[in-house]
Scaffold this active site. Sequence first.
Site, PDB file in Angstrom:
ATOM      1  N   LYS A 109       0.609  -1.504   0.265  1.00  0.00           N
ATOM      2  CA  LYS A 109       0.054   0.492   0.435  1.00  0.00           C
ATOM      3  C   LYS A 109       0.808   1.089  -0.331  1.00  0.00           C
ATOM      4  O   LYS A 109       0.091   2.910  -0.259  1.00  0.00           O
ATOM      5  CB  LYS A 109      -1.240  -0.107   1.398  1.00  0.00           C
ATOM      6  CG  LYS A 109      -1.841  -0.986   0.907  1.00  0.00           C
ATOM      7  CD  LYS A 109      -3.239  -1.004   2.059  1.00  0.00           C
ATOM      8  CE  LYS A 109      -4.219  -1.930   1.362  1.00  0.00           C
ATOM      9  NZ  LYS A 109      -3.713  -3.425   2.276  1.00  0.00           N
TER      10      LYS A 109
HETATM   11  C1  PLP Z   1      -4.389  -4.685   0.919  1.00  0.00           C
HETATM   12  C2  PLP Z   1      -4.350  -5.676   1.278  1.00  0.00           C
HETATM   13  C3  PLP Z   1      -4.102  -6.974   0.269  1.00  0.00           C
HETATM   14  C4  PLP Z   1      -5.261  -7.162  -0.618  1.00  0.00           C
HETATM   15  O1  PLP Z   1      -5.510  -5.739  -1.487  1.00  0.00           O
HETATM   16  P1  PLP Z   1      -6.485  -5.327  -2.481  1.00  0.00           P
HETATM   17  O2  PLP Z   1      -6.353  -4.204  -2.941  1.00  0.00           O
HETATM   18  O3  PLP Z   1      -7.538  -4.930  -1.124  1.00  0.00           O
HETATM   19  O4  PLP Z   1      -7.038  -6.398  -3.181  1.00  0.00           O
HETATM   20  C5  PLP Z   1      -3.348  -7.859   0.561  1.00  0.00           C
HETATM   21  N1  PLP Z   1      -1.934  -7.995   0.816  1.00  0.00           N
HETATM   22  C6  PLP Z   1      -1.775  -7.395   1.731  1.00  0.00           C
HETATM   23  C7  PLP Z   1      -1.002  -7.125   2.189  1.00  0.00           C
HETATM   24  C8  PLP Z   1      -2.673  -5.822   1.690  1.00  0.00           C
HETATM   25  O5  PLP Z   1      -1.774  -4.934   2.833  1.00  0.00           O
END
Ligand code: PLP
Length: 461
Positions: A109
């Site tokens: 993220k």
């Molecule tokens: C947020 C997250 C996901 C999922 O991502 P999306 O965009 O919600 O599909 C997967 N792995 C980790 C470690 C995350 O923080």
Amino acid sequence: MRYISTRGGGAPLPFQETVLTGLARDGGLFLPETVPDVTDKLAQWRSMGFVDLACAVTELFIGDIPAADLKRLVTTSYASFRHVEVTPVVEVGPLHIVELFHGPTLAFKDVALQFLGNLFEYVLQQRGGELNIVAATSGDTGSAAIHGVRGRERMRIFVMHPDGRVSPVQERQMTTVLDDNVYNLAVSGTFDDCQQIVKDLFNDLSWRDAYHLGAVNSINWARVLAQIVYYFYAAFRVMDKTGAKRVSFAVPTGNFGDIFAGYMASRMGLPIERLILATNENDILTRFFTTGSYAAAEVVPTLSPSMDIQVASNFERYLYYRAGGDAAVVRGQMEGFASERQIKVDVGSDGVDRLIKASRGDTAATLATIRSFHQDYGYLLDPHTAVGVYAGEQHLDAAVPMICLATAHPAKFSEAITRATGEDLAHHPLLDGLGELPTRLRRVSASKEAVAAIVEEVVGK
Ligand SMILES: *Cc1c(COP(=O)(O)O)cnc(C)c1O
């Protein structure tokens, strides 16, 4: 580029306005009016480093930020990453893994939220005004958003987490940030309570306007945009290495945000053979892409908590393209889902979708995958990445390389690593040092009024 709502309401908005608005006022999500075809740019893009590629990709979707300013924003955003390549690709066993976790909070993220923090600051400098970001987190989003916004002018961030229900490491990644513009709110309730408070505050349109509310979750188009870049970057590296003309991606999925960026890359002309959607036991999306029925179920806690989601907020964007851009169809589907908790589509000879195939990796599969990748290749997968790798392995094709997205550093989820391997192997100096640092948070009851009162007190109205 201008942006329209998936539900067809309102006039098209330019990019900066779209980013500040977050969620369209008719309840829909923003999408670009057209998708640029980049087929004739691929050869030139292929030799670019990450920052130049990010500028080339994002500029096609912007239009109201001069190239020199964009270059500065992108350069600053990725200077905080600990790897020169930003999102390096490594070959591990039968797969290629693109490591998206070299940012400040060790989760993918950061790729989008470092950019979004800089973008917000730039847009506010251009247009004046301020932004008060209100967000709910079950773990990763909160810390990545806080690190994207900390110390910036003209904006504050209020992050709600369910008191005592996020992991100690995740809590400390948020509460050890002591910048004046960061407010951690420990809500006496669940994650759903926190999310409901965010929705209630956004739906109070006059309050939302009076307090200049901003959104950082993956409904914000700028997050999807920043994530498109690494699909191109990783595909080019793997094509260079293997000589392949097409690649597939396996993507651990929660809110359909990360994989939707891959879907956009494919629509733009990146030669993607398959997108493998990976879920844990919270498998509404796997069920959809195997049966054509999108039906909500109860959320169950798993080893990959950032994917413990049943209603995937970005799915609406996919429905829009699936309906050939017919907003009335999307509106009908979303209204149907609100009343019946289900959406059904026809299954054709290519399945539900020719491009997107899905697999579910449960707790046993997650642990077994972590264990075998450690034993066989000496590589540690975090539990989210392990779900993706497991799904990728179900869809291997000798002619097309499979690239798995590594979404978190294993040290963020070290208990799962210990459970899988029997050893306490996953550490990172950034996390190991958090225990000694001072923290700050405020406790608040699980009500919209209580949270609004804190925002009002801080903003001073
Ligand atoms: C947020 C997250 C996901 C999922 O991502 P999306 O965009 O919600 O599909 C997967 N792995 C980790 C470690 C995350 O923080």
